[in-house]
Enzyme design. Structure first.
Site, PDB file in Angstrom:
ATOM      1  N   CYS A 168      -9.082 -20.782  31.719  1.00 53.71           N
ATOM      2  CA  CYS A 168     -10.632 -20.132  32.755  1.00 53.71           C
ATOM      3  C   CYS A 168      -9.822 -19.044  32.739  1.00 53.71           C
ATOM      4  O   CYS A 168      -8.294 -18.919  32.756  1.00 53.71           O
ATOM      5  CB  CYS A 168      -9.961 -20.910  33.836  1.00 53.71           C
ATOM      6  N   ARG A 202     -12.082 -14.764  26.964  1.00 52.34           N
ATOM      7  CA  ARG A 202     -11.357 -16.024  27.305  1.00 52.34           C
ATOM      8  C   ARG A 202     -12.541 -17.419  27.113  1.00 52.34           C
ATOM      9  O   ARG A 202     -11.997 -18.137  26.672  1.00 52.34           O
ATOM     10  CB  ARG A 202     -10.661 -16.298  28.417  1.00 52.34           C
ATOM     11  N   TRP A 212     -13.600 -22.355  31.655  1.00 50.39           N
ATOM     12  CA  TRP A 212     -13.699 -23.324  30.530  1.00 50.39           C
ATOM     13  C   TRP A 212     -13.752 -24.087  30.926  1.00 50.39           C
ATOM     14  O   TRP A 212     -12.414 -25.074  31.347  1.00 50.39           O
ATOM     15  CB  TRP A 212     -12.824 -22.838  29.597  1.00 50.39           C
ATOM     16  N   ASN A 223      -6.264 -22.984  36.715  1.00 51.43           N
ATOM     17  CA  ASN A 223      -6.523 -22.703  35.502  1.00 51.43           C
ATOM     18  C   ASN A 223      -5.560 -23.972  35.172  1.00 51.43           C
ATOM     19  O   ASN A 223      -4.226 -23.956  35.939  1.00 51.43           O
ATOM     20  CB  ASN A 223      -5.867 -21.889  34.926  1.00 51.43           C
ATOM     21  N   GLY A 224      -5.892 -25.017  33.640  1.00 48.55           N
ATOM     22  CA  GLY A 224      -5.458 -25.695  34.458  1.00 48.55           C
ATOM     23  C   GLY A 224      -5.839 -27.276  33.995  1.00 48.55           C
ATOM     24  O   GLY A 224      -7.199 -27.355  34.445  1.00 48.55           O
ATOM     25  N   GLU A 253      -7.214 -27.258   3.590  1.00 51.31           N
ATOM     26  CA  GLU A 253      -7.750 -26.950   4.961  1.00 51.31           C
ATOM     27  C   GLU A 253      -7.111 -24.945   4.894  1.00 51.31           C
ATOM     28  O   GLU A 253      -7.028 -24.589   5.201  1.00 51.31           O
ATOM     29  CB  GLU A 253      -6.793 -27.253   6.145  1.00 51.31           C
ATOM     30  N   LYS A 273      -8.560 -21.281   4.294  1.00 50.30           N
ATOM     31  CA  LYS A 273      -7.961 -20.524   5.505  1.00 50.30           C
ATOM     32  C   LYS A 273      -7.985 -19.157   4.678  1.00 50.30           C
ATOM     33  O   LYS A 273      -8.317 -17.915   5.313  1.00 50.30           O
ATOM     34  CB  LYS A 273      -6.641 -20.924   6.211  1.00 50.30           C
ATOM     35  N   GLU A 294     -11.666 -18.398   3.466  1.00 51.51           N
ATOM     36  CA  GLU A 294     -12.395 -17.721   4.732  1.00 51.51           C
ATOM     37  C   GLU A 294     -11.969 -16.134   5.280  1.00 51.51           C
ATOM     38  O   GLU A 294     -13.103 -15.107   5.350  1.00 51.51           O
ATOM     39  CB  GLU A 294     -11.595 -18.531   5.971  1.00 51.51           C
ATOM     40  N   HIS A 330      -5.948 -33.472 -14.981  1.00 49.73           N
ATOM     41  CA  HIS A 330      -7.472 -34.105 -15.054  1.00 49.73           C
ATOM     42  C   HIS A 330      -8.080 -32.148 -15.107  1.00 49.73           C
ATOM     43  O   HIS A 330      -8.970 -32.638 -15.142  1.00 49.73           O
ATOM     44  CB  HIS A 330      -7.739 -34.250 -13.914  1.00 49.73           C
ATOM     45  N   LYS A 372     -18.792 -18.112  14.207  1.00 56.23           N
ATOM     46  CA  LYS A 372     -17.561 -19.464  14.759  1.00 56.23           C
ATOM     47  C   LYS A 372     -18.504 -20.435  14.928  1.00 56.23           C
ATOM     48  O   LYS A 372     -17.701 -21.619  14.311  1.00 56.23           O
ATOM     49  CB  LYS A 372     -17.332 -19.252  16.277  1.00 56.23           C
TER      50      LYS A 372
HETATM   51  C1  AGP Z   1     -13.357 -23.130  10.095  1.00 57.95           C
HETATM   52  O1  AGP Z   1     -12.226 -22.221  10.096  1.00 57.95           O
HETATM   53  C2  AGP Z   1     -14.330 -22.776   9.733  1.00 57.95           C
HETATM   54  N1  AGP Z   1     -14.576 -21.414  11.325  1.00 57.95           N
HETATM   55  C3  AGP Z   1     -15.793 -23.636   9.486  1.00 57.95           C
HETATM   56  O2  AGP Z   1     -15.041 -24.391   8.739  1.00 57.95           O
HETATM   57  C4  AGP Z   1     -15.354 -24.380  11.256  1.00 57.95           C
HETATM   58  O3  AGP Z   1     -14.874 -25.585  10.799  1.00 57.95           O
HETATM   59  C5  AGP Z   1     -16.853 -24.968  10.889  1.00 57.95           C
HETATM   60  O4  AGP Z   1     -17.588 -24.555  10.804  1.00 57.95           O
HETATM   61  C6  AGP Z   1     -17.292 -26.282  11.597  1.00 57.95           C
HETATM   62  O5  AGP Z   1     -17.182 -26.130  12.846  1.00 57.95           O
HETATM   63  P1  AGP Z   1     -17.810 -26.957  14.147  1.00 57.95           P
HETATM   64  O6  AGP Z   1     -15.914 -27.512  14.729  1.00 57.95           O
HETATM   65  O7  AGP Z   1     -17.590 -26.186  15.376  1.00 57.95           O
HETATM   66  O8  AGP Z   1     -18.373 -28.213  14.239  1.00 57.95           O
END
Ligand code: AGP
Length: 608
Positions: free
Chosen positions: A2, A27, A74, A98-99, A481, A485, A488, A504, A603
């Site tokens: 928040c 935020r 939030w 906030n908290g 992961e 990263k 991406e 393999h 996002k």
């Molecule tokens: C992760 O860095 C990406 N932005 C993407 O893989 C993301 O995790 C995926 O689109 C799932 O999003 P969500 O967790 O909001 O469902």
């Protein structure tokens, strides 16, 4: 998280506060509100939605005032709505917060017994009534002190009172609060951007410090009333940098917020004394936990990696069979899921189209659905039978970092709750696992101190044509992961593999140009991973090993080595991923990429 802003001075407080709230919009929030002294009393205006709707409400009433407070919410407790929006009022007391108040339910029971009526689902309203309950004829700051003595949890608050029109009381604990010093005017805010246009002279409050702000100035004390001499910091940040808390990018800020995000997500959800996780935090009864014959997990991207870690943990700790799917695959196969199964849906945004479709498919087939989500009131949260909210705060960077860590924490807690409910985990072992969790934020903090070292490694390899990431067991998902990263945000091709798969096929890729990131914690697969490092070395590959502090020998056989604190094998993924987040970030920067908004990405992928 928040956003908070308070103002006392000669300007129109309403305009200053609305402007401050706009500066805090980055935020992330779902509702907003403002309260200000207008004539004899305090006016409060709130709405679900955005600042522009709030401003329209204020403007149509031609409201103005000499001092006041404002808030962007939030949601963590209670869905986004006007009733749950801040400021909250109790009699002549008005508060923004906030908290997370951990013991808000027990406090609420006591206040209801005293006759207080509640109009919201929030923990903040509880705090407001509690302050009023202590107000009597005391100065506002003393009523706030007395109330906070009963509170457990995290808070940054700003409080005003009809009886004290020229005063704002601000206090913080585990949630930031800063004071801005202007010429004859003063500000209190959760973050510097809210008042940077008016003042760059800032007092950064420490935990359990209180600021009493009047037109005459600012008095800072501890919660027990002792005076505190604060140093004024002159902030040189640009407004853009201020939004990122002084970090260059939201992604870096969110990587460094991870200790707090983990602390906030675990807060109030288990007891070290009893060794029990509060199963009701998952919204499912003990009986449901005991009757589940199989767990399904669906998610996408980074959230799917968290789900893979969940599979290891549920099978290891709770001894329950788990089937995991990428959501876009689950929805098109004929899964044998049914009423005795639990479908765990992991989604930061709660709006991912493929994940929602899989969730609906599982529900249609009779399974009970539990979503682990970061957005209160999101579609996935509203449609699930039960919800476990991560409290990482809004994640602005497209590449998920702090949300991922809190997702992993959530499946860890759920595995313990399932293990205890099904008699697969003894209370002593449960207590040990929970103790490991309590130590985790400090270990993440320590891991972050390797940032400069990791930046050096990034400078060595940022022009590589590709990377391979290797991990075994519970850390194989972290190899995936780390590769995601990097892909991406730097657009370098990278693959994550189970280290045992090298022979393999992938080993054909190894040459002097290829950096190979190897996750090598001290666990039951350690000897195997050492062999994999030797395999890569013998073909000239450049190993970047990520290992525990007690594993110095790994560094002797690796070109590059990053150490993280020793940690329980079940929580190794949480520490091992942090250097990979930083490596990807620094390589992305060196390659001139937009690390917060990478090309082609959104996002939240709300379409198929
Ligand atoms: C992760 O860095 C990406 N932005 C993407 O893989 C993301 O995790 C995926 O689109 C799932 O999003 P969500 O967790 O909001 O469902």
């Amino acid at each position: 998280m928040c956003g908070i802003i308070g103002y006392i001075g000669g300007r129109n407080a309403v305009s200053v506060i609305l402007e401050g709230l706009r500066k805090l919009e980055y935020r992330g929030y779902d509702s907003a509100g403002i309260a200000f002294h207008a004539g004899a009393g305090i006016d409060v205006v709130r709405c679900k939605g955005k600042i522009k709707e709030l401003a329209a409400l204020v403007e149509e009433k031609h409201l103005s005032g000499a001092s006041g407070i404002g808030h962007t919410r939030w949601a963590t407790h209670g869905k986004p709505s006007e009733e749950n929006a801040h400021p909250h009022r109790s009699g002549g007391i008005v508060i923004v917060h906030n908290g997370i108040i951990e013991n808000y339910l027990s406090l609420k029971k006591g206040l209801i017994a005293k006759g207080y009526a509640f109009t919201s689902d929030t923990d903040t309203e509880v705090l407001c009534h509690l302050i009023r309950d202590h107000a009597d004829d005391r100065p506002l700051e003393d009523a706030v002190r007395a109330a906070l003595k009963e509170v457990k949890g995290s808070y940054a608050i700003a409080v005003i009172s009809e009886k004290d029109p020229n005063k704002i009381v601000g206090v913080r604990k585990d949630s930031p609060l800063v004071v801005g010093l202007g010429e004859g005017e003063f500000f209190v805010a959760s973050d510097v951007p809210a008042f940077l246009n008016y003042s760059r002279d800032v007092l950064f409050l420490n935990d359990e410090e209180m600021a009493v702000i009047t037109p005459e100035g600012v008095l800072v004390t501890t919660l027990d009333g002792s005076m505190v001499a604060k140093e004024v910091t002159s902030v040189t940040w640009s407004p853009a940098m201020a939004e990122k808390g002084g970090y260059r990018h939201f992604m870096l800020k969110e990587i460094f917020e991870q200790p707090r995000a983990v602390s906030d997500t675990m807060r109030g959800r288990f007891s070290l004394e009893t060794g029990e996780v509060n199963a009701e935090e998952f919204g499912l009864s003990l009986e449901v936990f005991q009757k589940i014959t199989k767990v399904y997990i669906v998610a996408c991207g980074t959230s799917w990696h968290a789900g893979m870690i969940g599979k290891y943990l549920f099978e290891e700790i709770a001894r329950v069979p788990v089937e995991i799917d990428i959501a876009s695959e689950f929805r098109y196969r004929r899964p044998l899921i049914g009423p005795d199964n639990l479908m765990i849906v992991i989604t930061q945004s709660g709006e991912t189209a493929d994940t929602l479709a899989a969730q609906r498919e599982a529900k249609k087939l009779g399974a009970r659905t539990l979503t682990i989500c970061n957005v209160v009131g999101s579609t996935s949260a509203r449609e699930a039978d039960a919800v476990f909210y991560t409290h990482s705060g809004p994640e602005i960077g497209v590449a998920s970092t702090k949300a991922f860590l809190t997702q992993v924490m959530s499946v860890y807690l759920l595995a313990i709750a399932l293990g205890r409910a099904r008699g697969a985990l003894a209370v002593a072992a449960s207590r040990e696992l929970l103790q490991e969790l309590v130590m985790l934020p400090g270990k993440i903090e320590k891991t972050l101190t390797a940032d400069e070292h990791i930046q050096g490694i990034a400078r060595r390899y940022f022009q590589a044509r590709g990377f391979i990431y290797l991990g075994r067991g519970i850390n194989f998902p972290i190899a995936l992961e780390g590769a995601l990263k990097l892909k991406e945000i730097s657009y370098i091709h990278a693959e994550g593999y189970p280290a045992g798969e090298m022979k393999h096929g992938p080993i054909a890729l190894i040459d002097e140009e290829l950096p190979v990131v190897v996750l090598a914690p001290r666990d039951n697969l350690y000897e195997k991973i050492i062999s994999n490092i030797q395999e890569v070395n013998s073909r000239g590959g450049k190993v970047i090993a990520v290992t525990n502090e007690s594993n110095g020998e790994v560094c002797e056989i690796s070109c590059n080595c990053i150490m993280v604190p020793d940690v329980h094998a079940y929580l190794a993924p949480v520490l091992l991923v942090v250097p990979l987040q930083l490596l990807a970030y620094h390589i992305g920067i060196l390659r001139g990429c937009d690390v917060d908004q990478p090309r082609n990405l959104a996002k939240s992928v709300t379409v198929e």
